[in-house]
Write an enzyme that holds these catalytic residues in place. Structure first.
Site, PDB file in Angstrom:
ATOM      1  N   GLY A 232      35.866  51.144  32.414  1.00 58.57           N
ATOM      2  CA  GLY A 232      36.847  50.911  33.479  1.00 58.57           C
ATOM      3  C   GLY A 232      37.332  49.480  33.358  1.00 58.57           C
TER       4      GLY A 232
ATOM      5  N   GLY B 162      39.881  48.114  35.226  1.00 55.68           N
ATOM      6  CA  GLY B 162      40.751  47.831  36.365  1.00 55.68           C
ATOM      7  C   GLY B 162      40.430  46.480  36.989  1.00 55.68           C
TER       8      GLY B 162
ATOM      9  N   ALA C 221      30.843  52.494  40.679  1.00 56.05           N
ATOM     10  CA  ALA C 221      31.807  53.431  41.267  1.00 56.05           C
ATOM     11  C   ALA C 221      31.252  54.059  42.548  1.00 56.05           C
ATOM     12  CB  ALA C 221      32.158  54.522  40.252  1.00 56.05           C
TER      13      ALA C 221
ATOM     14  N   HIS D 295      24.949  52.423  50.368  1.00 56.00           N
ATOM     15  CA  HIS D 295      26.157  51.599  50.426  1.00 56.00           C
ATOM     16  C   HIS D 295      27.153  52.286  51.353  1.00 56.00           C
ATOM     17  CE1 HIS D 295      28.944  48.571  49.261  1.00 56.00           C
ATOM     18  NE2 HIS D 295      29.765  49.403  48.654  1.00 56.00           N
TER      19      HIS D 295
HETATM   20  P1  A3D Z   1      40.650  50.164  39.659  1.00 56.92           P
HETATM   21  O1  A3D Z   1      41.297  48.827  39.629  1.00 56.92           O
HETATM   22  O2  A3D Z   1      41.482  51.342  40.035  1.00 56.92           O
HETATM   23  O3  A3D Z   1      39.975  50.422  38.219  1.00 56.92           O
HETATM   24  C1  A3D Z   1      39.385  51.623  37.879  1.00 56.92           C
HETATM   25  C2  A3D Z   1      39.669  51.872  36.412  1.00 56.92           C
HETATM   26  O4  A3D Z   1      38.935  53.028  35.986  1.00 56.92           O
HETATM   27  C3  A3D Z   1      41.143  52.147  36.104  1.00 56.92           C
HETATM   28  O5  A3D Z   1      41.638  51.185  35.169  1.00 56.92           O
HETATM   29  C4  A3D Z   1      41.130  53.558  35.518  1.00 56.92           C
HETATM   30  O6  A3D Z   1      42.088  53.773  34.500  1.00 56.92           O
HETATM   31  C5  A3D Z   1      39.706  53.630  34.967  1.00 56.92           C
HETATM   32  N1  A3D Z   1      39.255  55.003  34.669  1.00 56.92           N
HETATM   33  C6  A3D Z   1      39.585  56.152  35.281  1.00 56.92           C
HETATM   34  N2  A3D Z   1      39.001  57.195  34.656  1.00 56.92           N
HETATM   35  C7  A3D Z   1      38.283  56.695  33.629  1.00 56.92           C
HETATM   36  C8  A3D Z   1      37.467  57.265  32.620  1.00 56.92           C
HETATM   37  N3  A3D Z   1      37.250  58.586  32.554  1.00 56.92           N
HETATM   38  N4  A3D Z   1      36.897  56.427  31.717  1.00 56.92           N
HETATM   39  C9  A3D Z   1      37.096  55.106  31.770  1.00 56.92           C
HETATM   40  N5  A3D Z   1      37.856  54.505  32.710  1.00 56.92           N
HETATM   41  C10 A3D Z   1      38.446  55.284  33.631  1.00 56.92           C
HETATM   42  O7  A3D Z   1      39.389  50.159  40.670  1.00 56.92           O
HETATM   43  P2  A3D Z   1      38.390  48.934  40.999  1.00 56.92           P
HETATM   44  O8  A3D Z   1      38.009  48.249  39.733  1.00 56.92           O
HETATM   45  O9  A3D Z   1      38.928  48.146  42.136  1.00 56.92           O
HETATM   46  O10 A3D Z   1      37.132  49.768  41.569  1.00 56.92           O
HETATM   47  C11 A3D Z   1      36.398  50.618  40.718  1.00 56.92           C
HETATM   48  C12 A3D Z   1      35.348  51.414  41.492  1.00 56.92           C
HETATM   49  O11 A3D Z   1      34.406  50.521  42.092  1.00 56.92           O
HETATM   50  C13 A3D Z   1      35.893  52.271  42.661  1.00 56.92           C
HETATM   51  O12 A3D Z   1      35.242  53.526  42.662  1.00 56.92           O
HETATM   52  C14 A3D Z   1      35.495  51.476  43.904  1.00 56.92           C
HETATM   53  O13 A3D Z   1      35.332  52.297  45.051  1.00 56.92           O
HETATM   54  C15 A3D Z   1      34.186  50.888  43.449  1.00 56.92           C
HETATM   55  N6  A3D Z   1      33.711  49.717  44.209  1.00 56.92           N
HETATM   56  C16 A3D Z   1      32.374  49.653  44.485  1.00 56.92           C
HETATM   57  C17 A3D Z   1      31.872  48.584  45.179  1.00 56.92           C
HETATM   58  C18 A3D Z   1      30.407  48.536  45.492  1.00 56.92           C
HETATM   59  O14 A3D Z   1      29.934  47.588  46.051  1.00 56.92           O
HETATM   60  C19 A3D Z   1      29.556  49.636  45.097  1.00 56.92           C
HETATM   61  C20 A3D Z   1      32.719  47.550  45.597  1.00 56.92           C
HETATM   62  C21 A3D Z   1      34.065  47.638  45.294  1.00 56.92           C
HETATM   63  C22 A3D Z   1      34.572  48.737  44.594  1.00 56.92           C
END
Ligand code: A3D
Length: 312
Positions: A11, A13, A123, A179
């Site tokens: 990921g 992102g 995630a 969480h």
């Molecule tokens: P985002 O910026 O959308 O990045 C997610 C990335 O995952 C994107 O670039 C997608 O293309 C990529 N992706 C989708 N499917 C796949 C796959 N099959 N293989 C590889 N990559 C893929 O999101 P983000 O970085 O802001 O957040 C990511 C996750 O973290 C989300 O589920 C949030 O809810 C979670 N999160 C958790 C916390 C905790 O404290 C646990 C805090 C903040 C966010």
């Protein structure tokens, strides 16, 4: 002759990009920033951008943007942020179906390409995703953890330091549980420079800090509107990866597979663990009073409900 460590980031992102940046700035190892083909430009761009920053600041670790799992093979540590983040009005559980689909793909590829890695899931919904990850990947339980407690605890510590006007370095605290909005900040165990927090702040202020901590994720979603927090989550996950890579043996709150501890069996749940070169080397079980036990049980029931709905 030691080789550089390899860090696989699944990921690329918001959190993934920051993970890559911090890993390089801390010289933890070379980074593979992996995403799906649709995001190839994004990860290649972030890799090039960070590598150019490393020239300015003199870092020797490099980032490679990739959409090929073969590049992730042999990673020492993998951090998973593949998945959709929340938007305003959503609960973490609303992400279950879509993120579980992604986790199925990611966990199967980890099993195939990097079965010896220490894997940290970020995630959401966190406790259910890490459960699915371990079941599908079949990695040993001590090599799979979820990151949430470090972030929740650092939010709590920040609010305490702000309320007291004191250095955050002197705040020692622990947030247990799932969480979610019923996570359990252990107020009674919190100290500031060795002094119990309960002697430093009145009850109403303590309660307000606990509430703001529990809703800390939603507060950020409300501000960003298009996604959720990413700087602090990235730093938090890196602290866990660093403890593994450098065998620091830090005690950090993390979602680990419980097998009887806290009266819980077969679920991942946020508890203090020791992370070193062996992965999760110990699970700690501090003494809790009746109200803390009840709060933890409530948090566990929320986690259990989501996990039990997961069809693998
Ligand atoms: P985002 O910026 O959308 O990045 C997610 C990335 O995952 C994107 O670039 C997608 O293309 C990529 N992706 C989708 N499917 C796949 C796959 N099959 N293989 C590889 N990559 C893929 O999101 P983000 O970085 O802001 O957040 C990511 C996750 O973290 C989300 O589920 C949030 O809810 C979670 N999160 C958790 C916390 C905790 O404290 C646990 C805090 C903040 C966010």
């Amino acid at each position: 002759q030691t080789r550089k460590k390899k860090i696989g980031l699944i990921g690329g992102g918001q959190i993934g990009g920051n993970l890559a940046l911090i890993a390089v700035q801390k010289s933890l190892g070379d980074v593979m920033l992996f995403d799906i083909p649709a995001a190839e430009g994004l990860v290649k761009g972030k890799a090039l951008d960070i590598n150019q920053l490393s020239a300015v600041d003199g870092y020797d670790c490099r980032v490679t943007g990739t959409t090929d799992w073969k590049d992730v093979a042999g990673s020492d540590v993998i951090i998973i942020t593949a998945g959709v983040p929340r938007k305003p009005g959503m609960s973490r559980e609303d992400l279950l179906d879509i993120n579980l689909k992604i986790m199925r793909d990611v966990a199967a590829n980890i099993k195939q390409h990097a079965p010896n890695a220490f894997v940290i899931n970020v995630a959401n919904p966190l406790d259910a995703m890490v459960f699915a990850l371990q079941k599908i990947s079949e990695l040993p339980k001590h090599m799979v953890v979820g990151m949430a407690g470090v972030l929740d605890t650092s939010r709590f510590k920040f609010f305490v330091a702000e309320a007291l006007g004191s250095s955050i370095r002197d705040v020692e605290a622990l947030v247990l549980g799932g969480h979610g909005d019923d996570m359990v900040p252990l107020v009674r165990h919190t100290t500031v420079g060795g002094v119990p927090l309960t002697e430093l702040l009145p009850q109403d202020k303590l309660e307000a800090i606990v509430k703001r901590t529990r809703e800390g994720g939603a507060e950020l979603v409300g501000l960003y509107k298009t996604g959720s927090a990413y700087f602090a989550p990235a730093s938090s996950a890196i602290s866990m990866a660093e403890s593994f890579l450098l065998d620091r043996k830090r005690i950090l709150p993390a979602a680990a597979l419980l097998e009887g501890q806290y009266g819980i069996n077969g679920y991942f749940f946020g508890v203090p663990v020791q992370i070193g070169a062996g992965g999760v080397e110990k699970i700690l079980t501090p003494q809790l009073n009746d109200s803390e036990k009840a709060a933890l049980e409530k948090s566990f029931q929320s986690v259990k409900k989501t996990v039990d709905s997961v069809k693998l």
